[in-house]
Design a protein around this motif. Sequence first.
Motif: not given
Length: 300
Positions: A111-118, A141-145
């Motif tokens: 789990g943690g931080f997620a980021h899209m380049m576009n 920006d978002g989150w992931y699991a």
Amino acid sequence: MQTFFRKTTLRIPLACLSVAVLTIAAPYSWARDSANDRIRLLEQKLQSIQLELERVKSESSQATEKVNTIEKTTNQNVQKVSSDLEQTKAKMKERVGDDVTEKTRMLFFRGGFAHMMNHRDGVTIKNEVLPIGAQDRSDKDGWYAGAGFDWGLTRDVWGYIPKTTVFAELMVEYKQFGSHVLGNGAVGNAPSMLAGGSLNPINVTVNQLTITASPKIKFFEGSKIRPWVIPAGLAIHVMSPPSESITYIVPGVQFGAGIDYNIWKDFFIGIDGRYQLTAGKTDDINLSGMTAGGYLGIGF
């Protein structure tokens, strides 16, 4: 004449005496011969028994030598196996250590931080075909699991690099970049503005499911801290909402790196960073992005 009669008279008694002596002595002579024959027969039988005993003794001695040889060989084999086992234990102890658990498989939860380049466009949010009403976008920006497991393939890169383990990693990851993105007026409005409805956008969740299969190389086997890298792996992305042409599956490549730490027995914690690269835009959407976070692993 008288002389003749005297001699004759004297010889007759002597002859009779001789006959009598021979008659009496003959049985004793025969008896002696018979006893000698029996003695010789007994001697022959004793000799035969003695030869048989010697033969049995010789065979018994040979059998005893064979048993001793087998016993000696068995003892040598047992000693060799024991020695090899002790050496193997010593090597494993030296390689792994007393306080470090080393498993060839691990189940982990991330789990943690997620980021899209576009920025993400989509049929129910920002729509260039039907640019009506709200034309919203989610944040980058978002989150992931996610969760996955490692499966050990080799402890020394197939004999080329010692204390370096190669794992096969399979993983599923859910990413979310917004749950209150305003829907497009054409298909994300209630009722649709195409049917004459007023501006009443619905909330759209922008998310992504990623399934990966990658080789993972871990270093420093036997240490509590083990860095690892993923040189390249396959990634399949399922996006929602879909593109304007209703495309929702995009393939890509995954790269990654991280560190395992053995906290206690078969339990691990770690941090990792991953980058998913897609080949340009698919229906004007580029899903390249990255994640960074931590995980908890259980070896088995």
